[in-house]
Write a protein that holds these residues in place. Structure first.
Motif, mmCIF file in Angstrom:
data_model
loop_
_atom_site.group_PDB
_atom_site.id
_atom_site.type_symbol
_atom_site.label_atom_id
_atom_site.label_comp_id
_atom_site.label_asym_id
_atom_site.label_seq_id
_atom_site.Cartn_x
_atom_site.Cartn_y
_atom_site.Cartn_z
ATOM 1 N N ASP A 191 33.431 38.360 44.044
ATOM 2 C CA ASP A 191 33.667 37.385 43.172
ATOM 3 C C ASP A 191 34.675 37.561 42.134
ATOM 4 O OD1 ASP A 191 33.777 34.521 42.015
ATOM 5 O OD2 ASP A 191 31.782 35.009 40.816
ATOM 6 N N GLN A 217 38.667 34.253 38.601
ATOM 7 C CA GLN A 217 37.892 33.032 38.195
ATOM 8 C C GLN A 217 39.092 31.716 38.678
ATOM 9 O OE1 GLN A 217 35.811 32.503 34.489
ATOM 10 N NE2 GLN A 217 35.357 34.690 34.415
ATOM 11 N N ASN A 253 34.646 42.888 38.113
ATOM 12 C CA ASN A 253 34.422 42.390 39.693
ATOM 13 C C ASN A 253 35.766 42.718 40.611
ATOM 14 O OD1 ASN A 253 32.129 41.521 38.858
ATOM 15 N ND2 ASN A 253 32.471 39.317 39.427
#
Lengths: 289, 192
Positions: free
Chosen positions: B132, B135, B178
């Motif tokens: 992940d 964003q 991440n």
């Protein structure tokens, strides 16, 4: 805009002689920003990336000569052992992507007072080799920077290579910025110890209209450093050195920092870098003994 | 040689109209150097050769996006600071906004579109999804291209080393934690 693509140095020099207004481009990391934002509309660009000899280097027992268009990444990997100070400064340039393309020749051509490699070139007695269709010249780094973004090149000249003595002692470079990558230095400092001459070279960046050597501070080191039997330096000597370095600066207030901050920071950088370099020298002497 | 997809968008049409207006102006002012000349060049992108007509001032980034329709490579700052436009040229990562298309003839260019093998994603792409590592996704193609090079260079020995060697790519969503994890993951899976 005309785009000139020489394949040899001779051809490049002829083109520059015929079109002195042509802007040389190699890594592009500086020139392209000006083009993209329309800060500059050159009538012609002179692409140096096909001129193989500008990206080569050679060395003998005491001197390293490298082409003006040698990217920082190759300079660090291939010449870092011989030119540790220049390698340290080069590692702080931009980011990995920028270092794959940016060159010391570009740093010199732009002659920004904030260019990262200038203080090292000054502290290490570098010589800038330039050429034109008329012939070649060797310009000591200490005579190369003339003003903000002004250098000693004639309009028909190109920077061909940079010549530096191999390091004979420890070298250090330090700079202040808001983060480790992609910043223009707020101020910078370089020191190169030359034990074979019992002296040190030191210079500052981003703290005056040009990068400059700090000769008073260099003279102070000649007085206080004992090269034969090196002792730990007292804090008072390091502090005095820092003061002398700061006093040679003529910084301005700008978006990156105030003049007062630059002077303060330079004194700190100089004191620390001297400490690192001198300790490394003492360490080396001990292990040789 | 692949047939040229038309990459005209509303924006490029507006731009070329503006350029045409500028040229009209120039003809009445001969003192200003003519800069309208385009040249035909060949760019080798993701293993395919493309003939493309560009003015000398066109960046590799604009050539990829607006001439070849390869919009995976993103334009962030156009001044080399953000890393969104990172591509590989002969295996080395560079910022495509800081190089002219005409300077990259004869080089092998790899963009984010060139990483997957058909439906099979590149290990770095897989790792970014698994971890992940984004964003909004605007910086992601540049992060991924930089990560591929970072792993090939062998700069993934520690989290600190990955952060240092990924420092030319900004993520304004601050997905750094991440991203670092994804790069470390992919490095383990990628034979160097």
């Amino acid at each position: 805009m005309e785009f000139l693509r020489p394949v040899s140095l001779g051809e490049a020099l002829e083109m520059k002689a015929a079109r002195p207004e042509a802007v040389p481009i190699a890594g592009g990391t500086d020139v392209m920003v000006e083009l993209n934002f329309d800060h500059r509309r050159p009538a012609a660009l002179l692409d140096l990336t096909r001129v193989a000899e500008l990206a080569e280097w050679s060395r003998d027992d005491s001197v390293v000569t490298f082409g003006a268009a040698l990217p920082y990444t190759r300079l660090i990997n291939e010449l870092g052992t011989d030119l540790p100070g220049l390698a340290i400064a080069s590692r702080t340039v931009g980011s990995p992507q920028i270092r794959n393309r940016g060159t010391v020749g570009g740093n010199l051509g732009a002659a920004s007072p904030a260019g990262d490699t200038h203080p090292v070139l000054l502290a290490s007695d570098a010589v800038v080799e330039v050429a034109s269709a008329r012939g070649t010249r060797s310009i000591p780094a200490s005579e190369f920077y003339l003003g903000v973004k002004r250098n000693a090149l004639e309009p028909d000249e190109l920077i061909t290579s940079i010549r530096l003595p191999k390091a004979t002692g420890p070298q250090q470079f330090a700079k202040v910025g808001t983060r480790n990558a992609m910043v223009i230095a707020v101020c910078s400092f370089a020191i190169s110890l030359h034990p074979n001459e019992s002296r040190a070279g030191a210079a500052i960046g981003s703290a005056a209209p040009t990068p400059r050597r700090v000769r008073q501070a260099e003279d102070f080191l000649t007085e206080v450093l004992d090269w034969e039997s090196p002792q730990a330096l007292p804090d008072s000597a390091k502090r005095r050195f820092g003061e002398l370095v700061a006093s040679a600066a003529e910084p301005i207030d700008d978006v990156r920092g105030s003049a007062a901050y630059r002077k303060h920071a330079l004194a700190v950088l100089a004191r620390r870098a001297l400490g690192w370099a001198w300790d490394a020298y003492r360490e080396g002497e001990r292990s040789c003994a | 040689m692949t047939p040229q997809r038309s990459a005209y968008t509303r924006r490029t049409v507006l731009k070329s109209t503006a350029a045409a207006t500028a040229v009209t102006h120039l003809t009445s002012a001969p003192a200003i150097a003519d800069d309208g000349g385009t040249s035909e060049i060949t760019l080798s992108v993701n293993g395919q050769r493309h003939r493309v007509a560009v003015e000398p001032r066109v960046t590799l980034l604009d050539a990829l996006r607006e001439r070849l329709g390869l919009t995976g490579t993103k334009k962030g700052c156009d001044r080399g600071e953000c890393g969104a436009c990172t591509v590989l040229v002969d295996g080395e990562r560079i910022k495509s906004c800081l190089t002219l298309a005409v300077m990259r003839q004869g080089a092998e260019i790899t963009t984010v579109e060139g990483l997957a093998r058909g439906e099979e994603l590149h290990p770095v792409q897989e790792a970014f999804i698994r971890r992940d590592a984004f964003q909004c996704g605007a910086c992601t193609p540049g992060q991924i291209m930089s990560a591929v090079a970072c792993i090939n260079e062998g700069h993934t020995g520690s989290e600190a080393e990955i952060r240092e060697w990924m420092s030319g790519n900004l993520c304004r969503c601050a997905a750094y934690q991440n991203i670092v994890a994804a790069v470390a993951d992919a490095a383990k899976e990628t034979p160097r």
